[in-house]
Design a protein around this motif. Structure first.
Motif, PDB file in Angstrom:
ATOM      1  N   LEU A  75       0.841  -1.201   0.000  1.00  0.00           N
ATOM      2  CA  LEU A  75       0.000   0.000   0.000  1.00  0.00           C
ATOM      3  C   LEU A  75       0.874   1.248   0.000  1.00  0.00           C
ATOM      4  CD1 LEU A  75      -2.690  -0.939   2.691  1.00  0.00           C
ATOM      5  CD2 LEU A  75      -2.952  -1.015   0.209  1.00  0.00           C
ATOM      6  N   SER A  76       0.440   2.273  -0.721  1.00  0.00           N
ATOM      7  CA  SER A  76       1.138   3.549  -0.660  1.00  0.00           C
ATOM      8  C   SER A  76       0.969   4.141   0.738  1.00  0.00           C
ATOM      9  CB  SER A  76       0.572   4.510  -1.706  1.00  0.00           C
ATOM     10  OG  SER A  76      -0.765   4.866  -1.376  1.00  0.00           O
ATOM     11  N   ASP A  77       1.818   5.098   1.076  1.00  0.00           N
ATOM     12  CA  ASP A  77       1.713   5.699   2.402  1.00  0.00           C
ATOM     13  C   ASP A  77       0.340   6.329   2.615  1.00  0.00           C
ATOM     14  OD1 ASP A  77       2.152   7.657   0.543  1.00  0.00           O
ATOM     15  OD2 ASP A  77       3.854   8.584   1.553  1.00  0.00           O
ATOM     16  N   LYS A  78      -0.211   6.981   1.576  1.00  0.00           N
ATOM     17  CA  LYS A  78      -1.524   7.611   1.687  1.00  0.00           C
ATOM     18  C   LYS A  78      -2.623   6.571   1.919  1.00  0.00           C
ATOM     19  CE  LYS A  78      -4.666  10.760  -0.723  1.00  0.00           C
ATOM     20  NZ  LYS A  78      -4.887  11.579  -1.950  1.00  0.00           N
ATOM     21  N   SER A  79      -2.580   5.471   1.146  1.00  0.00           N
ATOM     22  CA  SER A  79      -3.592   4.422   1.299  1.00  0.00           C
ATOM     23  C   SER A  79      -3.509   3.780   2.677  1.00  0.00           C
ATOM     24  CB  SER A  79      -3.418   3.350   0.212  1.00  0.00           C
ATOM     25  OG  SER A  79      -3.636   3.886  -1.069  1.00  0.00           O
ATOM     26  N   PHE A 122       3.744   6.731  15.902  1.00  0.00           N
ATOM     27  CA  PHE A 122       3.670   5.903  14.695  1.00  0.00           C
ATOM     28  C   PHE A 122       4.503   6.526  13.583  1.00  0.00           C
ATOM     29  CE2 PHE A 122       1.549   4.934  10.586  1.00  0.00           C
ATOM     30  CZ  PHE A 122       1.878   3.594  10.533  1.00  0.00           C
ATOM     31  N   TRP A 123       5.389   5.701  12.994  1.00  0.00           N
ATOM     32  CA  TRP A 123       6.266   6.156  11.916  1.00  0.00           C
ATOM     33  C   TRP A 123       6.120   5.205  10.736  1.00  0.00           C
ATOM     34  CZ3 TRP A 123       9.007  10.682  12.630  1.00  0.00           C
ATOM     35  CH2 TRP A 123       9.025  11.165  13.942  1.00  0.00           C
ATOM     36  N   LEU A 124       5.840   5.768   9.557  1.00  0.00           N
ATOM     37  CA  LEU A 124       5.619   4.966   8.355  1.00  0.00           C
ATOM     38  C   LEU A 124       6.723   5.249   7.349  1.00  0.00           C
ATOM     39  CD1 LEU A 124       3.744   3.018   6.798  1.00  0.00           C
ATOM     40  CD2 LEU A 124       2.527   5.025   5.930  1.00  0.00           C
ATOM     41  N   TYR A 125       7.362   4.170   6.889  1.00  0.00           N
ATOM     42  CA  TYR A 125       8.476   4.290   5.953  1.00  0.00           C
ATOM     43  C   TYR A 125       7.993   4.768   4.587  1.00  0.00           C
ATOM     44  CZ  TYR A 125      12.536   2.798   3.193  1.00  0.00           C
ATOM     45  OH  TYR A 125      13.615   2.764   2.350  1.00  0.00           O
ATOM     46  N   ILE A 154       6.827  -5.165   9.107  1.00  0.00           N
ATOM     47  CA  ILE A 154       7.225  -5.209   7.697  1.00  0.00           C
ATOM     48  C   ILE A 154       6.164  -5.988   6.926  1.00  0.00           C
ATOM     49  CG2 ILE A 154       8.970  -5.981   6.047  1.00  0.00           C
ATOM     50  CD1 ILE A 154      11.029  -5.720   8.279  1.00  0.00           C
ATOM     51  N   ASP A 155       5.474  -5.301   6.037  1.00  0.00           N
ATOM     52  CA  ASP A 155       4.376  -5.891   5.273  1.00  0.00           C
ATOM     53  C   ASP A 155       4.654  -5.659   3.784  1.00  0.00           C
ATOM     54  OD1 ASP A 155       1.975  -6.924   4.416  1.00  0.00           O
ATOM     55  OD2 ASP A 155       0.762  -5.226   5.092  1.00  0.00           O
TER      56      ASP A 155
END
Length: 219
Positions: A75-79, A122-125, A154-155
């Motif tokens: 999934l994109s960061d936005k999704s 929460f931190w998203l790569y 990690i997904d």
């Protein structure tokens, strides 16, 4: 050379395991929660809600004051954020968009409240940058140490380019990737969750076993 064996007295004085409750009662009863310094592998058939469960666990751990660092390769960061926002908001704070039926979004006020509630937990790569395994792992480890992360997600394994670890043998590369994840879990004193897809199976639905996970048996 100094022995790597430990006397019993040293082991008895070692710190007690620390567990992170997932907030999913049935899972916590089975596992006592997620043990810090350890690695879990999450698998499931396509559309079996793996990403939804991960988001739920992350939200529940944030609510308990823990910090999570996440990589989502599918999934994109936005999704990913939009999906998580809808889960965090709940039915009372989502609105159906006029353009698409049965498509919901979170109202702006609720979005701001959720963002404030997360408060750096929460931190998203940024998965548009690169997918090389070592670069990814180094970035996750660095951020986890920086923010004192408790949970690293990690997904998923198939969304990571592990070939750089061994171009000639995919299974050996996956094994090295797993060992590096274990090292990160121990170094950061965090629990690592890795999503790994199952093999294609014949005969419809049935309970997944350890041997059903695709890739190296060392996973």
């Amino acid at each position: 050379p100094r022995s790597t064996l430990f006397p019993y007295t040293t082991l008895f004085r070692s710190r007690s395991p620390e567990y992170i409750l997932t907030g999913i009662n049935a899972l916590d009863r089975k596992l006592n929660g997620l043990e810090k310094g350890k690695l879990s592998v999450l698998s499931g058939l396509r559309a079996s809600a793996k990403s939804t469960i991960l988001s739920e666990i992350i939200l529940n751990t944030i609510d308990k004051g823990y910090t999570s660092v996440c990589y989502s390769g599918e999934l994109s960061d936005k999704s990913f954020i939009n999906w998580m926002m809808r889960q965090a908001a709940g039915k009372r704070h989502v609105i159906e968009t006029a353009k698409y039926k049965s498509h919901y979004c979170v109202d702006r006020r609720a979005q701001n409240m959720i963002a404030d509630w997360m408060g750096g937990k929460f931190w998203l790569y940024n998965n548009t940058k690169h997918f090389k395994s070592m670069e990814l792992l180094e970035a996750l480890e660095q951020k986890s140490i920086e923010v004192n992360a408790d949970l690293i997600v990690i997904d998923n394994l198939m969304a990571v380019d592990v070939a750089s670890l061994n171009n000639n043998n995919e299974y050996d590369a996956q094994t090295k990737f797993m060992w590096k994840l274990k090292e990160i879990a121990e170094a950061c004193n965090a629990h690592v969750i890795l999503v790994a897809h199952p093999r294609k199976r014949q005969g419809g639905f049935g309970m997944l076993r350890l041997d059903d996970i695709a890739g190296s048996g060392n996973i």
